[in-house]
Write an enzyme that holds these catalytic residues in place. Sequence first.
Site, PDB file in Angstrom:
ATOM      1  N   ASP A 136       0.138  31.905  -2.511  1.00 58.55           N
ATOM      2  CA  ASP A 136       0.840  32.517  -3.636  1.00 58.55           C
ATOM      3  C   ASP A 136      -0.101  33.558  -4.239  1.00 58.55           C
ATOM      4  O   ASP A 136      -1.286  33.621  -3.894  1.00 58.55           O
ATOM      5  CB  ASP A 136       1.267  31.434  -4.640  1.00 58.55           C
ATOM      6  CG  ASP A 136       2.455  31.891  -5.492  1.00 58.55           C
ATOM      7  OD1 ASP A 136       2.787  33.092  -5.467  1.00 58.55           O
ATOM      8  OD2 ASP A 136       3.032  31.047  -6.200  1.00 58.55           O
TER       9      ASP A 136
ATOM     10  N   ASP B 256       5.061  39.085  -7.721  1.00 63.23           N
ATOM     11  CA  ASP B 256       6.348  39.248  -8.407  1.00 63.23           C
ATOM     12  C   ASP B 256       6.176  38.946  -9.885  1.00 63.23           C
ATOM     13  O   ASP B 256       5.087  38.541 -10.315  1.00 63.23           O
ATOM     14  CB  ASP B 256       7.401  38.318  -7.778  1.00 63.23           C
ATOM     15  CG  ASP B 256       6.950  36.861  -7.725  1.00 63.23           C
ATOM     16  OD1 ASP B 256       5.753  36.623  -7.442  1.00 63.23           O
ATOM     17  OD2 ASP B 256       7.776  35.970  -7.970  1.00 63.23           O
TER      18      ASP B 256
HETATM   19  N1  GUN Z   1       5.647  29.467  -7.953  1.00 61.45           N
HETATM   20  C1  GUN Z   1       6.659  28.880  -8.630  1.00 61.45           C
HETATM   21  N2  GUN Z   1       7.540  29.811  -9.051  1.00 61.45           N
HETATM   22  C2  GUN Z   1       7.098  30.999  -8.624  1.00 61.45           C
HETATM   23  C3  GUN Z   1       7.608  32.335  -8.739  1.00 61.45           C
HETATM   24  O1  GUN Z   1       8.660  32.606  -9.318  1.00 61.45           O
HETATM   25  N3  GUN Z   1       6.848  33.315  -8.139  1.00 61.45           N
HETATM   26  C4  GUN Z   1       5.690  33.034  -7.477  1.00 61.45           C
HETATM   27  N4  GUN Z   1       5.034  34.034  -6.896  1.00 61.45           N
HETATM   28  N5  GUN Z   1       5.208  31.798  -7.383  1.00 61.45           N
HETATM   29  C5  GUN Z   1       5.900  30.794  -7.940  1.00 61.45           C
END
Ligand code: GUN
Length: 689
Positions: free
Chosen positions: A103, A138
Amino acid sequence: MKRPNPEPCRENDIGKFEIVSRDGAARIGRFYTNHGVVNTPTLLPVINPNIRTIEPRKMWDEFGVECLITNSYIIRNSEELSKKAIDAGVHELLNFPGAIMTDSGTFQSYVYGDIEVEPEEIIEFQKRIGVDIATMLDVFGKPNLDFDQSKKIVEETVSRSEISIKSAEGMLLNGPIQGGLFPELRALSAEQMSSFDFSIHPIGGIVPLMEKQKYPELIKIISSCRHLIPSSRPVHLFGCGHPHLFAISVAMGIDLFDSAAYALFARDDRLIMPWGTEKLENISEWPTASKTFFEYSPEEVKSLPKAERTKILAEFNLEISMKEMARVREAVRNGKIWEYVERKSTEHPSLEIATKILLDCSEDFEFMNWVEESTKIQKSRGILWSKNINKHPYVKAARNMLSNNFEFPKKDVFGNFVEKNKWDIILIHGVQGPWRMKCKDLINKLINKFKNLQILVQTPIGIIPYFLEDLNPFSHINGPSDIWNFNEEDLKFRYNNLAKVHGDSKPNKVVDELIQNGFVQSDLELSDDEIETYFDKYSIISKTALFTQLNFEVAENWLYDSTYLKGGTNRIRNVFDSSGEHILSPRLEDGGISLTVKGAKKLFDYSKDNKCQIPIIKVDEGAVPFVSKGRNVMHGFINSVTGTLRPGMPCLVIDDNDELIAHGVCCCTNSEAIELKKGIAVKIKSGMK
Ligand code: GUN
């Protein structure tokens, strides 16, 4: 116990997604990465690189984890972690041989406010540390924002997409869908994000909903955008990891889940059970079997030191979560995902409401139509009756197919022409099939006594003609005996006279009643064989019309004089048309039909005259030599489709010159035929060469 490391996938396949089995929108898939195939649907455990509650290598070796998710922003912010990740790669840092998704820091910005990183920077970093699937930066769209704020977030995320894709230079990238609680914004986000070359689309901004168990809202979000995402890209539910949500989400087309819950709950001495969470302190006996607790009693676990206890609870939570995902996959493979969704819905009031919204289609008809269209109708297994069975997409699809394509015959058993709506109907109810065995004497007696007569049968999922009595799923339903009783709601056709007759009735008594009710008597007498031939004829005519979308009247003219070869149990094996050509064979296992080359050619001719809407796939020149010899049509080699494909239904295959080259059973919908780039699109029965 060491599990071998995965083989890297072929370069050509990296980022491709293949559907290997399905139940409507629920799919068993394979996603190809540099660190092996990720079989979906699956749960990606979240690894906090600073606190490794369960060692990633152990997850690979002992829990069957093929892909995990960690956070590139956390790695980048730690001097020690980022140095090791840059020098040796993220796989070495975590000691995990499978696929690694990262992420981007978006979630940290939601939890802690502003973060210090630019969209390109975080992509560059993920590339440097060698992740398999990275995530763009995002903007987290919280569900409490208003429409304008949520719209800005969608637009900001979209505006960062191009630069993120460019910086990724071919690295697989997540393109999250935002839009808060607004269906139109979720749809807008899905459409716009889909236009970029992302490999996976997570649905983001839903963690606050899950924390408060607002499942109806979650279901509305998924149904407003899922069908707008290309079928070639897996869809991930960002931050969703509770096992009781797996079935409903998978049924809606979700492929990936991630969860830190296994570790977070363990820290709070909470256990994830397939049905919900339980506090360790309240447990005196393990309510579910597990490998993790095999040698421990609850009291022994309670008395472990905190760190040790957290670790073992985390292992239990992960084990249960992975097992529930396996159970969901099995339900998909067995064509029972909606059955399972309905059963799971009783586990939480909020889940029950969410399931009801979905099955009642009270929010988004477009989405449920999309689910229904992707549903196979012919399944070889029976189904278990449940309260909401008539709302399951599979059952609705079967009912729609029958009501859209079925017509009454033009002639009765004696050869008299009967106008539509002028039939006298006997509706057999109260008994479970096979009616040709259980009610044959009664039916033959009635058929012989009256003119203009059609026999229909009440099933728990609708009324069917007696001559389609072996049609699956109508004929294969298990449940208590009263589900076969007459159901007023199913009576939607027009008729001259109708009598409801219990399948166990005495024939003579019924005859007397029908005469009194104005049913017209016949003075002819037919043998049992002649009656059987009539029903055989219309079974074949109507199945051909149903499954090949041939106009009913055309099917009737073509097949009225067909002849049959029968097997030992007196069931039809092969059907020959009036010129003696073997054109099709009924399938005993599901009541469907299998075409022969001659049958396919005839349907192709009918389709040229617009009399048959059987779907036709035009394949790429390169595939023609293989497909015309009987090899399957593979995704990536389809140029166009006419008609409507449905998994499990027959289709024809043509070349660029519009010549018929093969026929088979398709595995996909129209959009999948165009979008997917890997896997089997049509299982070919025969090539024309
Ligand atoms: N982890 C939980 N929700 C989100 C999200 O909306 N975007 C991102 N990048 N990671 C997340």
